[in-house]
Design a protein around this motif. Structure first.
Motif, PDB file in Angstrom:
ATOM      1  N   SER A   1      -5.351  -4.459  49.386  1.00 30.89           N
ATOM      2  CA  SER A   1      -5.461  -4.800  48.273  1.00 30.89           C
ATOM      3  C   SER A   1      -4.316  -5.766  47.655  1.00 30.89           C
ATOM      4  O   SER A   1      -4.250  -6.826  46.853  1.00 30.89           O
ATOM      5  CB  SER A   1      -5.481  -3.708  47.131  1.00 30.89           C
ATOM      6  OG  SER A   1      -6.746  -2.988  47.490  1.00 30.89           O
ATOM      7  N   LEU A   2      -3.024  -5.282  48.419  1.00 26.92           N
ATOM      8  CA  LEU A   2      -1.859  -5.981  47.834  1.00 26.92           C
ATOM      9  C   LEU A   2      -1.796  -7.489  48.558  1.00 26.92           C
ATOM     10  O   LEU A   2      -1.519  -8.386  47.827  1.00 26.92           O
ATOM     11  CB  LEU A   2      -0.554  -5.350  48.585  1.00 26.92           C
ATOM     12  CG  LEU A   2      -0.270  -4.088  47.785  1.00 26.92           C
ATOM     13  CD1 LEU A   2       0.788  -3.261  48.579  1.00 26.92           C
ATOM     14  CD2 LEU A   2       0.561  -4.297  46.403  1.00 26.92           C
ATOM     15  N   ALA A   3      -2.511  -7.569  49.660  1.00 35.79           N
ATOM     16  CA  ALA A   3      -2.536  -8.811  50.285  1.00 35.79           C
ATOM     17  C   ALA A   3      -3.384  -9.708  49.522  1.00 35.79           C
ATOM     18  O   ALA A   3      -3.247 -11.029  49.109  1.00 35.79           O
ATOM     19  CB  ALA A   3      -2.972  -8.779  51.664  1.00 35.79           C
ATOM     20  N   ALA A   4      -4.555  -9.290  49.067  1.00 38.64           N
ATOM     21  CA  ALA A   4      -5.425  -9.893  48.129  1.00 38.64           C
ATOM     22  C   ALA A   4      -4.747 -10.470  46.878  1.00 38.64           C
ATOM     23  O   ALA A   4      -5.004 -11.252  46.415  1.00 38.64           O
ATOM     24  CB  ALA A   4      -6.685  -9.194  47.774  1.00 38.64           C
ATOM     25  N   ALA A   5      -4.047  -9.423  46.172  1.00 39.49           N
ATOM     26  CA  ALA A   5      -3.166 -10.054  45.088  1.00 39.49           C
ATOM     27  C   ALA A   5      -2.351 -11.185  45.222  1.00 39.49           C
ATOM     28  O   ALA A   5      -2.184 -12.096  44.253  1.00 39.49           O
ATOM     29  CB  ALA A   5      -2.360  -8.663  44.398  1.00 39.49           C
ATOM     30  N   VAL A   6      -1.610 -11.121  46.598  1.00 36.11           N
ATOM     31  CA  VAL A   6      -0.739 -12.368  46.712  1.00 36.11           C
ATOM     32  C   VAL A   6      -1.581 -13.532  46.687  1.00 36.11           C
ATOM     33  O   VAL A   6      -1.187 -14.706  46.013  1.00 36.11           O
ATOM     34  CB  VAL A   6      -0.223 -12.028  48.011  1.00 36.11           C
ATOM     35  CG1 VAL A   6       0.454 -13.325  48.706  1.00 36.11           C
ATOM     36  CG2 VAL A   6       0.916 -10.684  48.062  1.00 36.11           C
TER      37      VAL A   6
END
Length: 613
Positions: free
Chosen positions: A121-126
């Motif tokens: 989810s953090l990677a997606a936010a980036v």
């Protein structure tokens, strides 16, 4: 004493690293852990966390979860993804039109609050913060679903958050390029540089909540699951036989993600669903029933599977590793004992099966078509496919170790209009469909299930068919193992000794009576078989790998692992068709292996820990 708000360790670089970490990290658990270490003056542990940054390479990242630049955590995931995103922006013009896919397994780490899903989810936010569309799977999936989605939707890249079969404290970050294969050089170095240029988190990179509401975020799960199963079905050749088959199989996902997907793949083939090992079928990041969640380690991982098979009268056990990209197989013998097939033996069976099914489907077109057919294997895997190819008329190619090389080579061949039927590596990795340019334990399980049903209809066991393959194409007896070594100086000493065996730049000419016929060193690029003495396969100075061929038909490769503190050795004795004295061949290989261990490893053996099964 405090320095800039941080207790000084006396090491300026370490103090600066800790200070920067506390400025950047917004995960309260990992930040608190670092503050506690500083307060306690635990310099040794701080150095473990901050001494050496994880190195991003062709395998991406893999390390223990926890605080610091040497670990997998929220901040290092954000930093890595920012670098990867910037690298993609520089090299792919339509990144914001095509987007990326991100998948994850079921791992979690309570002390740091880390989970694979959260990392994803953090990677997606980036990516979303930069206007890049993201196909983020809403639930855990097998690793093969990520390269499948890259290829199927023609995306720019893929990320899989997984540590595969590593111990429970580890996690990883695996990267695929727009061609659907794992990255290779120079992308690894370019991404690594971009990561170091983008260490400070962008404000939006932490904002999972906003990203989850973005129109740029899509969930590909239902569509890709359906499309994947449709592609896999193209490799089902005996559907009516499958429907009638009464063969009983057991499957274990070893506390990983494979259960649902293997069950659905069997259903897509109209195969009887395999019995599932109840204690292991649901994801559990603690892996409570196994020491190592890796079927490659041997029968110990399959104790519960064997017990279930015995109760249900099943003859074969299939096992995936936790991210379901690899497959192991064991068969019950007439003696009642269970035989665990090696990765090379299952590779021989699946390669034979894929060719026989393709040949039958071609019919009269076979002779004209076979010249465009290819199979691939890594250089440390059995040469059995080469023997089959020589007799049957198709092409066999060897690649460097790792599916990144086979996937990229397969893509090149496919783009040339060639047919890539099969690829495998001895570490129980199999590519049975070009829809996934990586190893895939889900499709391999269903295809193996159909092969087993077919053999049963002919009153033939898996072991009997393996013997038939060796009788026809020549016995290929293998013996692989490893030493654990945490000391880089020991590793360097071992390989440098082999390169300067009888003086500077000389390799061994014999090994306790076994004459060495050729040497290939893919670290230095030397190959005594080539006219110019230069290796044809790509070389890498960052990894150690030497192959010795012997006059008796033996081959031995010694190499370091890219993901574990191991020195691995792979040996094989290749016999000509007609030589079926297996006892004699095994005895000869055992003697050769003993000679290699004693002569090539001996001076450093005090610093090596042998494999313990």
């Amino acid at each position: 004493m405090e320095k800039n708000g941080v207790d000084s360790t006396g090491d300026v670089s370490l103090d600066n690293a800790v200070k920067q970490w506390l400025e950047f990290d917004k995960n309260s658990k990992t930040a608190a852990c670092v503050r506690d270490l500083v307060k306690a003056g635990n310099v040794d542990e701080l150095r473990k966390c901050f001494g050496t940054r994880m190195e991003f390479g062709t395998a991406g990242l893999r390390a223990a979860m926890g605080p610091g630049v040497s670990r997998m955590n929220d901040l290092t995931i954000i930093q890595t993804t920012q670098g990867f995103c910037c690298y993609l922006e520089k090299h792919i013009e339509d990144l914001k039109q095509r987007g990326v896919v991100i998948g994850f397994d079921a791992r979690q780490h309570e002390p740091s609050g880390s989970t694979s899903k959260h990392f994803a989810s953090l990677a997606a936010a980036v990516f979303i913060s930069r206007g890049v569309p993201v196909h983020l799977f809403s639930v855990f999936t097998p690793t093969p679903y990520v390269p499948f989605t890259v290829s199927h939707l023609r995306l720019c890249a893929g990320i899989m958050v997984t540590a595969s079969h590593n111990p429970k404290q580890d996690n990883g970050y695996k990267v695929y390029w727009e061609n659907g294969a794992q990255i290779i050089s120079p992308h690894d170095k370019g991404i690594a540089s971009a990561i170091m240029e983008n260490l400070e988190p962008w404000a939006e990179s932490w904002d999972i909540s906003s990203a989850s509401q973005s129109e740029l975020l899509k969930d590909p799960y239902e569509d890709m699951h359906r499309e994947y199963l449709q592609c896999v079905q193209q490799h089902c050749f005996h559907r009516e036989l499958n429907k009638r088959s009464s063969v009983k199989l057991v499957h274990t996902s070893v506390h990983g993600v494979g259960h649902v997907f293997v069950q659905d793949a069997f259903k897509a083939f109209d195969l009887r669903p395999p019995y599932a090992v109840e204690e292991q079928k649901d994801p559990d990041p603690e892996f409570p029933t196994v020491v190592y969640p890796n079927p490659e380690e041997g029968a110990g991982v399959l104790t519960l599977s064997f017990a279930l098979a015995d109760r249900e009268g099943a003859s074969v056990v299939l096992a995936n590793d936790p991210d379901a990209d690899r497959l192991a197989l064991a068969e019950k013998q007439p003696s009642g004992e269970w035989r665990m097939l090696s990765g090379n033996e299952l590779g021989a069976l699946l390669g034979w099966w894929m060719f026989q099914c393709w040949k039958e489907k071609q019919g009269e077109k076979f002779r004209a078509s076979v010249k465009d057919v290819y199979m691939l294997a890594s250089t440390v895997s059995s040469k059995i496919l080469r023997a089959i190819a020589l007799k049957e008329g198709f092409h066999f190619e060897e690649t460097l170790t790792g599916f990144k090389w086979m996937g990229n080579r397969a893509k090149q061949l496919l783009d040339q209009g060639k047919t890539v039927l099969f690829a495998f590596e001895e570490a129980i990795g199999y590519m049975c469909s070009p829809a996934v340019l990586d190893k895939d334990g889900v499709s391999a399980a269903a295809i193996a299930g159909e092969m087993i049903s077919y053999l049963a209809s002919k009153n033939t066991s898996v072991s009997q068919q393996l013997k038939a393959i060796y009788d026809e194409y020549g016995y290929h007896i293998t013996q692989n193992s490893y030493f654990i070594c945490h000391n880089q100086d020991t590793i360097k000493q071992l390989f440098e000794r082999l390169r300067n065996y009888d003086g500077e730049n000389t390799y061994p000419k014999e090994c306790r009576g076994f004459a060495v016929s050729s040497v290939r060193d893919l670290t230095t690029g030397y190959d005594s078989n080539q006219p110019d003495l230069k290796a044809v396969l790509p070389t890498s100075k960052s990894s150690q790998m030497i192959t010795f061929s012997f006059a008796n038909g033996g081959v031995a490769t010694i190499r370091t692992s890219g993901t574990e503190p191991k020195i691995k050795y792979y040996t094989e004795l290749c016999a000509a068709p007609g030589n079926s004295d297996v006892t004699q061949l095994k005895a000869e290989l055992d003697t050769l292996v003993d000679a290699i261990v004693e002569n090539f490893f001996q001076p450093t053996k005090n610093n090596l820990i042998p494999r313990s099964d």
